[in-house]
Design a protein around this motif. Structure first.
Motif, PDB file in Angstrom:
ATOM      1  N   GLU A 263       1.836  -7.626  28.146  1.00  0.00           N
ATOM      2  CA  GLU A 263       0.406  -7.429  28.428  1.00  0.00           C
ATOM      3  C   GLU A 263      -0.351  -7.375  27.095  1.00  0.00           C
ATOM      4  OE1 GLU A 263      -0.583  -7.722  31.470  1.00  0.00           O
ATOM      5  OE2 GLU A 263       0.975  -6.973  32.801  1.00  0.00           O
ATOM      6  N   GLY A 264      -1.221  -6.386  26.910  1.00  0.00           N
ATOM      7  CA  GLY A 264      -2.066  -6.366  25.726  1.00  0.00           C
ATOM      8  C   GLY A 264      -1.317  -6.027  24.443  1.00  0.00           C
ATOM      9  N   GLY A 265      -2.054  -6.070  23.341  1.00  0.00           N
ATOM     10  CA  GLY A 265      -1.494  -5.814  22.023  1.00  0.00           C
ATOM     11  C   GLY A 265      -2.192  -6.735  21.047  1.00  0.00           C
ATOM     12  N   TYR A 266      -3.049  -6.180  20.197  1.00  0.00           N
ATOM     13  CA  TYR A 266      -4.006  -7.009  19.462  1.00  0.00           C
ATOM     14  C   TYR A 266      -3.853  -6.924  17.954  1.00  0.00           C
ATOM     15  CZ  TYR A 266      -5.408  -7.132  24.190  1.00  0.00           C
ATOM     16  OH  TYR A 266      -5.353  -7.302  25.536  1.00  0.00           O
ATOM     17  N   ASN A 267      -2.813  -6.199  17.496  1.00  0.00           N
ATOM     18  CA  ASN A 267      -2.477  -6.243  16.083  1.00  0.00           C
ATOM     19  C   ASN A 267      -1.355  -7.267  15.944  1.00  0.00           C
ATOM     20  OD1 ASN A 267      -1.308  -5.854  13.520  1.00  0.00           O
ATOM     21  ND2 ASN A 267      -2.042  -3.739  13.454  1.00  0.00           N
ATOM     22  N   LEU A 268      -1.741  -8.502  15.639  1.00  0.00           N
ATOM     23  CA  LEU A 268      -0.780  -9.599  15.704  1.00  0.00           C
ATOM     24  C   LEU A 268       0.264  -9.539  14.595  1.00  0.00           C
ATOM     25  CD1 LEU A 268      -3.045 -12.569  16.835  1.00  0.00           C
ATOM     26  CD2 LEU A 268      -1.837 -10.850  18.207  1.00  0.00           C
ATOM     27  N   ASP A 269      -0.028  -8.777  13.522  1.00  0.00           N
ATOM     28  CA  ASP A 269       0.992  -8.600  12.484  1.00  0.00           C
ATOM     29  C   ASP A 269       2.117  -7.692  12.976  1.00  0.00           C
ATOM     30  OD1 ASP A 269      -0.387 -10.201  10.664  1.00  0.00           O
ATOM     31  OD2 ASP A 269      -1.623  -8.507   9.993  1.00  0.00           O
TER      32      ASP A 269
END
Ligand SMILES: [Zn+2]
Length: 171
Positions: free
Chosen positions: A149-155
């Motif tokens: 699902e979500g998770g917006y710190n791609l590093d």
């Protein structure tokens, strides 16, 4: 809502019931946002237990205190909640409810936007916290599958997913 086109975990639930012969499915959603779409789809369906742990108050505003019923368990958590708060919520609220439901399959809405360094969420989970939530989720039933699902710190996202995969296989 949000960034979703299809509700993957709902499709997986119906596939498991229609094609794989499973009756009782529990969905555990630890994405930082309330799983309002999943809740709406299964609210009237007693064959699906929906559990959501999420920041509240927070977008989209649903899932607050007093919104649970026999097969919907909303666990609203204050901004800033970290590993200890989530583990306590699992132990005291989620595990007894899922255990009583006796699911044949646990599907996890694995969102990683409750990590401390996520730019959208305001929670404080660590990498180890996600490993532990995954381990506890997989221990809730005889078989487990998860959708991202979500998770917006791609590093950070790859290391969070890796930790969750380790937790799922650890249970
Ligand atoms: Zn989210």
């Amino acid at each position: 809502m949000g960034f979703c086109i299809f509700n993957n975990v709902a499709i997986a639930t119906r596939h498991a019931q229609a094609e794989l012969g499973l009756d009782r499915v529990a969905i555990v959603d630890f994405d930082v946002h309330h799983g309002n779409g999943t809740e709406a789809l299964f609210r009237e369906d007693p064959s699906v237990l929906f559990v959501s742990l999420h920041q509240w108050p927070f977008w989209p505003g649903t899932g607050g205190p007093g919104t649970s019923d026999e097969h919907t368990l909303n666990v609203p958590l204050a901004a800033g909640s970290g590993d200890a708060v989530y583990v306590r919520a699992f132990a005291e609220t989620v595990e007894p409810a899922v255990s009583a439901f006796e699911p044949e399959l646990v599907l996890v809405s694995a969102g990683f936007d409750a990590h401390v360094d996520d730019p959208l969420g305001e929670m404080a989970l660590s990498v180890d916290g996600f490993r532990e939530l995954a381990r506890r989720s997989a221990a809730l039933g005889p078989r487990t599958a998860a959708v991202l699902e979500g998770g917006y710190n791609l590093d950070l996202l790859p290391s969070l997913v890796e930790a969750a995969l380790a937790g799922f296989s650890d249970s």
